[in-house]
Design a protein around this motif. Structure first.
Motif, short mmCIF file in Angstrom:
data_model
loop_
_atom_site.label_atom_id
_atom_site.label_comp_id
_atom_site.label_asym_id
_atom_site.label_seq_id
_atom_site.Cartn_x
_atom_site.Cartn_y
_atom_site.Cartn_z
N ARG A 36 1.00 -1.46 -0.06
CA ARG A 36 -0.09 0.45 0.27
C ARG A 36 0.88 0.87 0.20
O ARG A 36 1.81 1.09 0.40
CB ARG A 36 -0.98 -0.26 1.04
N ALA A 37 0.47 2.15 -0.39
CA ALA A 37 0.88 3.60 -0.66
C ALA A 37 0.16 4.49 0.00
O ALA A 37 -0.64 4.97 0.60
CB ALA A 37 1.60 3.79 -1.75
N GLU A 38 1.12 5.58 0.59
CA GLU A 38 0.61 7.16 1.71
C GLU A 38 1.16 7.89 1.27
O GLU A 38 2.72 8.00 0.60
CB GLU A 38 1.02 7.08 3.25
N LEU A 39 0.35 9.32 0.01
CA LEU A 39 1.12 10.28 -0.01
C LEU A 39 0.84 11.15 0.32
O LEU A 39 -0.58 11.69 0.61
CB LEU A 39 0.88 9.86 -1.98
N VAL A 40 1.79 12.36 0.44
CA VAL A 40 1.19 13.74 0.88
C VAL A 40 1.45 14.76 0.31
O VAL A 40 2.77 14.85 -0.62
CB VAL A 40 1.98 13.74 2.21
N ILE A 41 0.67 15.68 -0.34
CA ILE A 41 0.34 16.58 -1.11
C ILE A 41 0.32 18.04 -0.85
O ILE A 41 -0.81 18.16 -0.66
CB ILE A 41 -0.26 16.09 -2.70
N ASN A 42 1.15 18.62 -0.97
CA ASN A 42 0.96 19.87 -1.03
C ASN A 42 0.67 21.53 -2.41
O ASN A 42 0.85 20.87 -3.22
CB ASN A 42 2.42 20.39 0.02
N THR A 43 -0.66 21.44 -1.96
CA THR A 43 -1.24 22.48 -3.32
C THR A 43 -1.44 23.63 -3.59
O THR A 43 -1.35 24.25 -4.17
CB THR A 43 -2.61 21.46 -2.73
N ASP A 44 -0.36 24.23 -2.41
CA ASP A 44 0.43 25.36 -2.05
C ASP A 44 -1.35 26.15 -1.94
O ASP A 44 -1.46 27.30 -1.98
CB ASP A 44 0.83 26.15 -3.73
#
Length: 244
Positions: A36-44
């Protein structure tokens, strides 16, 4: 150096707005040994649905369970990484691996991350975690050359090494299950929309976030698979762990 390499590892990778000290992290992802994967995105500050992102990513990755955390700035991204490590990592068994993130010749990801923690006035995210870089073992202990004698071209990028070792040119679609998530490709092609991480920058500027998430997902998957090859085929003495 850690002699035993039978413990589980977690693959990690980041995407950024560039290579300079003033650039920022846009995405940080982990691939866990359970598939499984965990992603964190900074969308500004831009709007992005976590649920829709997860559904679309799972649809192109063969149904891999994926968690997407959306944050509004880099500081919140770094704090989200701290939370994932605190809640999801077993410090006795989960070790971080990456590809050319902090090798003897330099590396990119960890120096970049250290500077961003300093600039955001936050404690070191990976404090006391065990870490190994698979770049040197892949480069030195596996053959990633693909041309004739005396005229070889060393392909030691993450994508190049993975393509050679996993025969992606000839890859065909396969069935995947929750018990087996190795080599998840879609219609014979990687689910990565870019040839390299630099291609993601323009998409980020246009607030096209899904392709960047796909690229990071593919990279952490590639890193984890290369780590598994090292565990199986390379002596434990050639994989050096250190405490971050």
């Amino acid at each position: 150096m850690i002699q035993e390499i039978d413990r589980t590892h977690v693959a990690w990778d980041i995407e950024t707005t560039g290579f300079g000290w003033s650039d920022q992290i846009t995405v940080s992802g982990f691939w866990f040994p359970t598939g499984r994967a965990e992603l964190v995105i900074n969308t500004d500050g831009s709007t992005l649905s976590s649920q829709e992102s997860e559904q679309r990513l799972e649809s192109v990755s063969g149904g891999v369970p994926i968690s997407v955390t959306v944050v509004e700035n880099e500081r919140h991204l770094l704090k989200a990484l701290q939370k994932i490590i605190f809640e999801k990592f077993d410090r006795d068994y989960n070790r971080i691996i990456a590809y050319n993130a902090d090798s003897w010749s330099g590396g990119f990801d960890l120096p970049f991350l250290r500077t961003r923690c300093i600039k955001n006035d936050l404690n070191w995210v990976f404090n006391n975690l065990q870490f190994a870089d698979v770049f040197e073992p892949v480069k030195k202990r596996l053959n990633t050359q693909h041309t004739a004698y005396g005229n070889g071209s060393d392909v030691n990028t993450l994508v190049g090494s993975h393509e050679i070792l996993f025969n992606e040119v000839d890859q065909v679609p396969i069935e995947t299950t929750s018990e087996s998530v190795d080599h998840i490709w879609y219609q014979g092609e990687p689910y990565d929309p870019f040839e390299d991480s630099g291609s993601a920058v323009e998409h980020y500027k246009r607030e096209e976030f899904l392709p960047i998430l796909q690229h990071n997902l593919a990279d952490v998957h590639r890193t984890w698979e290369l780590g598994e090859l090292i565990r199986e085929y390379v002596s434990s003495k050639d994989l050096t762990y250190k405490k971050l």
